[in-house]
Design a protein around this motif. Sequence first.
Motif, mmCIF file in Angstrom:
data_model
loop_
_atom_site.group_PDB
_atom_site.id
_atom_site.type_symbol
_atom_site.label_atom_id
_atom_site.label_comp_id
_atom_site.label_asym_id
_atom_site.label_seq_id
_atom_site.Cartn_x
_atom_site.Cartn_y
_atom_site.Cartn_z
ATOM 1 N N HIS A 378 0.843 -1.188 0.000
ATOM 2 C CA HIS A 378 0.000 0.000 0.000
ATOM 3 C C HIS A 378 0.879 1.239 0.000
ATOM 4 C CE1 HIS A 378 -3.873 -2.044 1.270
ATOM 5 N NE2 HIS A 378 -2.978 -2.979 1.553
ATOM 6 N N LEU A 379 0.510 2.232 -0.808
ATOM 7 C CA LEU A 379 1.210 3.502 -0.773
ATOM 8 C C LEU A 379 0.930 4.197 0.559
ATOM 9 C CD1 LEU A 379 0.552 4.857 -4.385
ATOM 10 C CD2 LEU A 379 2.740 4.050 -3.454
ATOM 11 N N GLY A 380 1.904 4.962 1.013
ATOM 12 C CA GLY A 380 1.719 5.712 2.240
ATOM 13 C C GLY A 380 2.253 4.986 3.454
ATOM 14 N N TYR A 381 1.808 5.437 4.618
ATOM 15 C CA TYR A 381 2.357 4.979 5.882
ATOM 16 C C TYR A 381 1.229 4.552 6.806
ATOM 17 C CZ TYR A 381 6.158 7.403 3.729
ATOM 18 O OH TYR A 381 7.092 7.792 2.813
ATOM 19 N N GLY A 382 1.546 3.628 7.667
ATOM 20 C CA GLY A 382 0.509 3.142 8.550
ATOM 21 C C GLY A 382 1.086 2.266 9.644
#
Length: 538
Positions: A378-382
């Motif tokens: 998944h793109l982004g951060y989490g």
Amino acid sequence: MTFDFVIVGGGSAGSTLATRLSEDPNVSVCLLEAGGKGTSILLRAPAGAVAAVPGYGKLFNWAFKTVPQSGLNGRRGYQPRGRVLGGSSAINAMLYVRGHKSDYDDWAALGCDGWSWNDCLPYFKKSENNERGGDDFHGASGPLQVSNQKSPRPITHAFVQAAANRQVRHREDFNKGDTEGVGLYQVTQFRGGAKNGERCSAATGYLHPVMDRANLTVITKARATKILFDDKRAVGVAYCQGRTDKEVRASKEVILATGALQSPQLLQLSGVGRSQDITPHGINMVHELRGVGQNLQDHLDFTLTYKTNDTDNLGIGLAGAVRLTAAMFKWWRTGTGMIATPFAEGGAFLKTDPALDRPDIQLHFVISILDDHARRLHLGYGYSCHVCALRPHSRGTVFLQSGDPLADPGIDPNFLSDRRDLETTIKGAKLSREILQTEPLASYAKRELFDVTDNMTDAQWEQHIRARADTIYHPVGTCKMGTDDMAVVDPQLKVHGLQGLRVVDASIMPTLIGGNTNAPTIMIAEKCAYMIKADYAP
């Protein structure tokens, strides 16, 4: 070639056994490992696990799959297993967790004399070199480096505080027998010296430093295909290297240490097990043993996941890429920073019912978005929080899919076949979500993924779990220890009804311990090495 002992499998148990048995210069030991030496930078760097666990190209990884699981909507589960010296300890999250003391007392109560918590504790201590020093519960001079984390993220501290704000006790040490509480995991990682910040697998801790022993022969890229028998006595192992078939002989014992998925497979390929599992594949029976491949237990894992604007974790984006590049140089220089992370930095052991006598769920708080074992990105951060029911009631099997010794084993964990496991997982997911929505962690959340919402019914939780849950990599039990009709090995880990053959790995656990399985597997090998030495003492 003939040796006193031939060990099949150079993972957590095999590396430990080979090192301990070869301490006696009068004993010759041969270790067969299907993978390589385990010295790649991707294995030495803790964050390199993100490249190994997904199993692309089967890099350091057997990357097995289960048969379709009716409890998981017919999906085939994924079963990564280390294929390298060090085994799964070379690709895992490095967490040093023993489980609850009652887990081992349960083994003793099931007829496994000598395997209570008090019996096992000296071998846990013998294995470890703990950064906090030696005491009644920990060792300070063993080969396995057990360390505090180098650089836990602020978001992980927020998770710990959020749980504390939900009245979960803070625990500095999960490994004194009682696990209940929340805290940071200790990890199997080098501290100081030339290897500062590197992963300490069973191979790098135990085996690599002694590879030059004259009485120890380590053969890599060697795939065991059959145990050789003289009547009811194991006398050697057939294996292949590339296209060449070879044999090695054992004058004292053959020891299987290929794990809960492959030790029963090798027994079945060699004619040991249930005849209905073996003879249809054209294999001659050597010994009927009903428990081989039965009693498979594993921790089914369900994940709650959030997107965040915080880029101080592992994600996919420009800012993260710049930070990751800088982190590589920092780790290379100092052994600290993002590359030193175990990913699952924080954790908790909780009771879904206060009346329980021990925790029944475990949480792993991970500083990234984890979806399908990092095989779906998944793109982004989490961040993610994994929850698993610690003592599953469901039981599965490992079986031959064909008579081809190079074929993958058939793996059927039979997940959620016992509804009690589903009920515990639902309770655990609800409890976990309460923590994740508590400050200071709640402020990190941008949005929750996978359509999990407030006020879901148990039926809706069930749909989510059946759609997304899978293993958290703790298969055990398929060559269980005991004295009953389904036991494969006795409390000395000798195979019932045969001579010169032991199984020494997680497959001998009669029941799954309430935690991660690497430290217990190393303990099992330490304890068995002591028993073997005692058996052959002059």
